[in-house]
Design an enzyme around this catalytic site. Structure first.
Site, PDB file in Angstrom:
ATOM      1  N   HIS A 135      26.445  37.866  48.416  1.00 56.11           N
ATOM      2  CA  HIS A 135      27.241  36.949  49.464  1.00 56.11           C
ATOM      3  C   HIS A 135      27.830  35.885  48.717  1.00 56.11           C
ATOM      4  O   HIS A 135      29.224  35.320  49.286  1.00 56.11           O
ATOM      5  CB  HIS A 135      25.844  36.161  50.207  1.00 56.11           C
ATOM      6  CG  HIS A 135      26.329  35.306  51.234  1.00 56.11           C
ATOM      7  ND1 HIS A 135      26.431  33.962  50.900  1.00 56.11           N
ATOM      8  CD2 HIS A 135      26.733  35.367  52.578  1.00 56.11           C
ATOM      9  CE1 HIS A 135      26.863  33.312  51.791  1.00 56.11           C
ATOM     10  NE2 HIS A 135      27.060  34.203  53.055  1.00 56.11           N
ATOM     11  N   CYS A 161      55.610  44.464  18.209  1.00 55.72           N
ATOM     12  CA  CYS A 161      54.495  43.607  18.822  1.00 55.72           C
ATOM     13  C   CYS A 161      54.039  42.483  18.229  1.00 55.72           C
ATOM     14  O   CYS A 161      52.770  42.278  17.793  1.00 55.72           O
ATOM     15  CB  CYS A 161      53.340  44.892  18.815  1.00 55.72           C
ATOM     16  SG  CYS A 161      52.619  45.452  17.330  1.00 55.72           S
TER      17      CYS A 161
END
Length: 799
Positions: free
Chosen positions: A425, A756
């Site tokens: 919830h 990279c």
């Protein structure tokens, strides 16, 4: 619709078989959806338990027959005028409804439908679930999550009629009144239908919640399943920490594949089972076996995921579903389905990125809900009775939440709970409210205190952190549809599987560097050789820790292969089917020694940076068996899970001889270059890789320039030396000569070549230099992607 009784032309009770989503106004969103699945998805073999629903006409007849309409309106007017409190108003209206008498025709119709359901099930008094279904529920712009009541294990006509009346009363809980007011709904225009559905014996099986997208990032290509033992209310309410599974949808339909990309074992400390008498359900502790076992087998996970995809296809939108497994028969059922109402309404082109710096000590951690970060002051509220103590704008810290907490959740800066999973919830409401939340911390109410200044960060992947003090929070807003296209590929450097889905909206060309060692260090934590040779471990404390981590695995080495393959799968899924270049492990010996059990298997070196690292390890007797586990994980990732977009990359390969040895070892472990489309790249980070680029190109499909190591070895500068920091320059002419030459050689050989490193992110002129050299791709960190993409576009256009 078939009916057992009616008022005029309006039915009082209808079978689920006879309703569909067109009937929301009559039977509410929940019941309309159940009927829709029964009538329209039967051919897809999606089982839904049989049942029936009372209609809105029956509810209005009940209100009218008991003379309640004007009394309710009067109470609501007093609330609006400030003459009565929310608590007083809700209690008074509920009491009126609970004292009401059933109109004769309605009672007769409900009892007859129940008798028919019992007859069809072959039971005198069938146990049923009695669920509320409001006519303004499960709408695209309002979920009304948990606003009305559900009653489980209801048996007999009297108990059924009482439960139906209590459902009617729950239309006026404090939270329901508050929510309708906030959403602008007319209280008296909303009616309530009651769904009566055959119980699935999940009290002796399991149950949970399922979404057809990632609830935190909106990534549409996964199904997320939460699972716990017993009846499903504990999962929905966040009273347990459930198992979580993620399944990659695009590969689900391919025969022979098992694309389960994530499995985490929840604590599941309790389960809800059948009770008796006035307590039809009760919670009991789970056994140790239940706490240490997954609720679902892989075949069951895949079956549920396939159902989720079919339901999503039918409805044409992302779905939020509940499922249950009958422990007596082994059958599984879908017991609810509704449209997902948060991510499906988000602007897919808008991207807001949060960053946290200068944070204090980590005080608590759990599952991150959302991707935001906030600073605030703690307000601990352990019981809903004490919500008047809550200070607006503070960080709500509590054990768990239920719908009674919604009024103060709306006033919180962030929410932190001890218990619950992603479908609890607290998680669902936090998403709808746009609040960062951390659920399932286990100890937040114990380690935090009132009025304590903290930073709540959900900006670091799927794990959330509560830090002491007030950190610096950066927010960057950008629209993805404003990012220019480029001929040069701009890819992402990713290492953390937990954060990979955050970047799915970026128009990247794939992942140019996925760092295996990050997954090993953070998600596995054990040295692979300590698993291969577990019986040889001398440190008893380390043995005990490894025993705990590998609990549930038949072989210790299975733990490594499973965790590594799933961690890399989440990165591969984020950009599928674009390429993902996975660099095999590139720890230095001192880093390997820091893993559990690692000290026993690693030599001590004076200079680990240029020592026993990279390719040299893979064929060495010291590590060859560990490398075999890495290869097994890649094989599983590509062949069993289906991520053929994964490219393997070898780091720190010093010579041609070493390249041949590594390729031979890989082939012996089932990774042969060219087989099943496997490409193998090599890092270009040693001068020998440049000097002999044409020879390396004969053995590998591509290069990836590691500019940090290449700079260090070209200039002879320790990149970690503070004394030599000003000499370490990736734009030094010697380094640029190396880069430009290897790009030229790679292009002559027809090989792909990328870079990279961090330099293109930090230095726009360096990115322009790479474009001018004709590099195939540039791979950067996600937070630099947009800036580099724009620099590359400008360079390509001569800007």
């Amino acid at each position: 619709m078939r009916e057992t009784a009616a008022i005029g032309n309006e039915a009082l009770v209808v079978l689920f078989d006879d309703v569909g989503r067109r009937d929301v106004g009559s039977v509410g969103g929940k019941n309309a959806s159940l009927g829709e699945m029964i009538s329209s998805l039967g051919s897809r073999r999606i089982p839904v338990p049989a049942g029936f629903a009372t209609t809105a006409a029956a509810y209005r007849d009940f209100i009218r027959a008991n003379g309640l309409e004007e009394k309710i309106r009067c109470r609501l007017r007093d609330l609006e005028a400030g003459k009565a409190s929310l608590g007083e108003t809700g209690a008074a209206i509920r009491a009126m409804i609970l004292e009401g008498e059933w109109p004769k025709e309605t009672a007769k119709a409900i009892e007859a439908a129940y008798a028919e359901l019992c007859s069809r099930s072959g039971k005198k008094e069938l146990d049923v679930a009695v669920r509320s279904s409001a006519t303004a529920e499960d709408l695209p712009d309002a979920s009304f999550a948990g606003q009305q009541e559900t009653f489980l294990n209801i048996r007999g006509k009297k108990a059924l009629m009482d439960a139906c009346r209590r459902c009617y009363a729950s239309l006026f809980t404090d939270r329901a009144i508050s929510y309708r007011t906030a959403k602008g709904f007319d209280h008296m225009a909303v009616a309530l239908s009651v769904g009566v559905q055959r119980m699935v014996r999940s009290d002796v099986g399991g149950s949970g919640v399922m979404f057809s997208l990632d609830t935190e990032t909106g990534f549409p290509d996964v199904v997320v399943i939460d699972a716990a033992w017993g009846l499903g209310e504990n999962v929905v309410q966040g009273a347990v920490d459930p198992d979580e599974y993620q399944i990659f949808k695009p590969l689900l339909a391919r025969p022979g594949l098992t694309p389960i990309i994530h499995k985490s074992l929840g604590e599941k400390k309790q389960k809800m089972i059948y009770g008796s008498g006035d307590r039809p359900t009760r919670n009991v502790p789970t056994s140790r076996v239940e706490r240490t076992s997954y609720v679902l087998e892989d075949a069951e996970i895949l079956r549920l995921a396939n159902w989720a995809v079919a339901i999503e296809d039918h409805y044409g939108c992302a779905m939020d579903m509940e499922w249950a497994k009958d422990g007596e028969t082994g059958e599984m059922f879908i017991v609810q389905a509704r449209p997902e109402t948060v991510q499906s309404r988000a602007d897919a082109a808008a991207l807001k990125s949060y960053s946290v710096s200068g944070q204090g000590k980590t005080l608590a951690k759990g599952l991150a809900i959302g991707s935001a970060a906030v600073c605030g002051r703690v307000s601990i509220i352990e019981n809903a009775r004490d919500i008047d103590r809550f200070v607006d704008g503070s960080v709500l810290v509590t054990g768990t939440t239920d719908p009674d907490w919604v009024p103060i959740m709306k006033r919180a800066a962030a929410i932190v709970t001890d218990h619950g999973g992603r479908t609890s919830h607290a998680a669902i409401v936090s998403r709808e409210l746009g609040l960062p939340a951390i659920v399932g911390t286990g100890n937040a109410t114990h380690v935090l205190h009132d009025e304590q200044d903290v930073t709540v960060s959900c900006a670091e992947g799927d794990e959330g952190f509560v830090y002491s003090g007030t950190a610096e929070i950066g927010i960057e807003k950008v629209r993805v549809d404003d990012i220019p296209e480029t001929r040069t590929q701009v890819m992402l450097n990713l290492a953390n599987p937990a954060a990979a889905f955050r970047w799915w909206r970026l128009p990247s060309d794939g992942v140019g560097l996925a760092r295996m060692e990050f997954v090993v260090g953070n998600h596995i934590r054990v040295h692979p050789m300590a698993l291969v040779r577990f019986d040889e471990l001398r440190d008893e404390k380390v043995r005990a820790e490894i025993e705990e981590l590998t609990r549930g695995y038949a072989e210790k080495t299975d733990y490594f292969v499973d965790r590594l393959s799933r961690g890399l799968a989440r990165i591969a899924a984020a950009v599928y089917p674009k390429p993902v270049i996975v660099r095999m492990s590139d720890f230095k010996t001192n880093e390997y020694a820091g893993l559990l059990g690692g000290a026993q298997f690693e030599p001590e070196e004076e200079n680990p940076m240029i020592g026993f690292r990279g390719a040299a390890r893979y064929y060495s007797p010291r590590y060859r068996e560990g490398f075999a586990l890495e290869c097994q994980a890649i094989r599983r990732l590509r062949d069993e899970m289906g991520f053929a977009n994964v490219v393997v990359m070898i780091p720190f390969c010093r010579s041609i001889l070493e390249a041949d040895r590594v390729l031979d070892v890989m082939a012996a472990n089932g990774l042969k270059r060219g087989e099943n489309g496997l490409e193998v790249y090599v890092m270009c980070e040693i001068p020998s890789n440049v000097v002999l680029a044409s020879e390396f190109a004969k053995r590998f499909d591509g290069f990836s320039i590691g500019s940090n190591d290449l700079t260090q070895l070209t200039l002879g500068v320790d990149r970690d030396s503070a004394e030599l920091a000003e000499l370490f320059d990736e734009q030094d002419p010697a380094v640029k000569w190396m880069i430009s030459n290897v790009i030229s050689e790679a292009r002559k050989a027809g090989s792909k070549i990328g870079l990279c490193g961090q330099a293109p992110s930090d230095h726009p002129e360096f990115a322009r230099f790479l474009v001018e050299c004709g590099i195939s791709s540039i791979s950067v960190s996600p937070d630099s992607f947009i800036a580099v993409k724009r620099i590359v576009a400008a360079a390509e256009s001569g800007g």
